[in-house]
Write an enzyme that holds these catalytic residues in place. Structure first.
Site, PDB file in Angstrom:
ATOM      1  N   GLU A  24       3.705  11.171   0.925  1.00  0.00           N
ATOM      2  CA  GLU A  24       4.774  12.076   0.483  1.00  0.00           C
ATOM      3  C   GLU A  24       4.246  13.493   0.273  1.00  0.00           C
ATOM      4  O   GLU A  24       4.914  14.474   0.610  1.00  0.00           O
ATOM      5  CB  GLU A  24       5.400  11.533  -0.810  1.00  0.00           C
ATOM      6  N   GLU A  48       4.773   1.244  -1.288  1.00  0.00           N
ATOM      7  CA  GLU A  48       5.228   1.027  -2.664  1.00  0.00           C
ATOM      8  C   GLU A  48       5.914  -0.317  -2.859  1.00  0.00           C
ATOM      9  O   GLU A  48       5.817  -0.939  -3.913  1.00  0.00           O
ATOM     10  CB  GLU A  48       6.197   2.142  -3.087  1.00  0.00           C
ATOM     11  N   ALA A  86       0.047   7.519  -5.569  1.00  0.00           N
ATOM     12  CA  ALA A  86       0.033   7.821  -6.993  1.00  0.00           C
ATOM     13  C   ALA A  86      -0.962   6.883  -7.660  1.00  0.00           C
ATOM     14  O   ALA A  86      -1.228   5.789  -7.151  1.00  0.00           O
ATOM     15  CB  ALA A  86       1.423   7.623  -7.569  1.00  0.00           C
ATOM     16  N   GLY A 106       2.495   8.131  -2.525  1.00  0.00           N
ATOM     17  CA  GLY A 106       2.565   9.532  -2.934  1.00  0.00           C
ATOM     18  C   GLY A 106       1.689  10.432  -2.077  1.00  0.00           C
ATOM     19  O   GLY A 106       1.969  11.626  -1.930  1.00  0.00           O
TER      20      GLY A 106
END
Ligand code: CO8
Length: 258
Positions: free
Chosen positions: A112, A132, A66, A109
């Site tokens: 993911e 993260e 992200a 992300g």
């Protein structure tokens, strides 16, 4: 024709190709990119001419996570009220098969997102991880749930708790990726794999992926029942009659996706 700023969208035969394209940010995922990705998925899903979808990034990064700079100042109320990340699950709800072709970094992300696809093909340069924790946060788009199902508890815990990255070899051994491909051949291989899938009955492919994904959602007994009912339903399709007639007549099937 919609124009996108953060992705490139092409059609190759019956395959829809989406290339994440924020090269200056290693394809870091932000709201705009996810919105554009979701829009492209909607278009491919509605297009009768598309039988499978490939999502890929650059040589250096599938997606490095992200967008940290965009998330940095977010408050709890902004995250909560805006239901931050809720729109990220569009890809996992795609009904047509989706292949993630991963070269370079698939982190946070990005990992993911790859795991939200139906299968991952990895270049030998691929690196996967959920780093993260190093930012003082945790995975928020399925990382704690999908990684454990792919690689088991011990490895998922280690990766999520230490932020260590896993190379393509380890990812293949652990069952996260379907196959490793030399980096230079990744896109061709992914497109070829997608074209093979797209040459099958789309109805059969959609029902198959639905059933395989069910395994993550339910008990074995319920999953078996769901599979059996879906299997029964296939005898109502044109493509079952055509596929079996073609076998009997020693010719290629002409699937109608019906
Ligand atoms: N967000 C924003 N910008 C990024 C990101 C990112 N995730 N990753 C890389 N960039 C930017 C860098 O800031 C840099 O920009 P600039 O040139 O302006 O400084 C540019 O991309 C190139 O990156 P580097 O210079 O760092 O490239 P290196 O080859 O030296 O390093 C790495 C590559 C190791 C991948 C490094 O960039 C890195 O560690 N990136 C961050 C990885 C990370 O922590 N990812 C997890 C992010 S958190 C997350 O994904 C939470 C998910 C929660 C669910 C989804 C929520 C939306």
């Amino acid at each position: 024709e919609t124009t996108f700023e953060t992705i490139l969208v092409e059609t190759r035969g019956r395959v829809g190709l989406i290339t994440l394209n924020r090269p200056g940010q290693l394809n870091a995922l932000n709201d705009q990119l996810i919105a554009e990705l979701n829009q492209a998925l909607d278009v491919f899903e509605a297009d009768e001419g598309i039988g499978a979808i490939v999502v890929t990034g650059s040589e250096k990064a599938f997606a490095a996570g992200a967008d940290i700079k965009e998330m940095q100042a977010k408050t709890y109320m902004e995250a909560y009220k805006g239901d931050f990340i809720a729109s990220w699950d569009r890809i996992s709800r795609a009904r047509k098969p989706v292949i993630a072709a991963v070269a370079g970094f698939a982190l946070g992300g990005g990992c993911e997102l790859a795991m939200s696809c139906d299968l991952i093909l990895a270049a030998d340069t691929a690196k996967f991880g959920q780093p993260e924790i190093k930012l003082g946060i945790m995975p928020g788009a399925g990382g704690t749930q999908r990684l454990i199902r792919a690689v088991g508890k011990s490895k998922a815990m280690e990766l999520c708790l230490t932020g260590r990255l896993m190379d393509a070899e380890e990812a293949e051994r652990a069952g996260l990726v379907a196959r490793i491909v030399p980096a230079a051949e990744l896109l061709d291989d992914a497109l070829k794999t997608a074209e093979t899938i797209a040459s099958m009955s789309l109805t059969a492919a959609m029902m198959t992926k639905d059933c395989v994904n069910r395994a993550h959602e339910t008990t074995l007994a319920e999953g078996i029942r769901y599979e059996r009912r879906t299997f029964h339903a296939m005898f109502a399709t044109h493509d079952q009659k055509e596929g079996m007639a073609a076998f009997t007549e020693k010719r290629r099937p002409r699937f109608r996706n019906a």
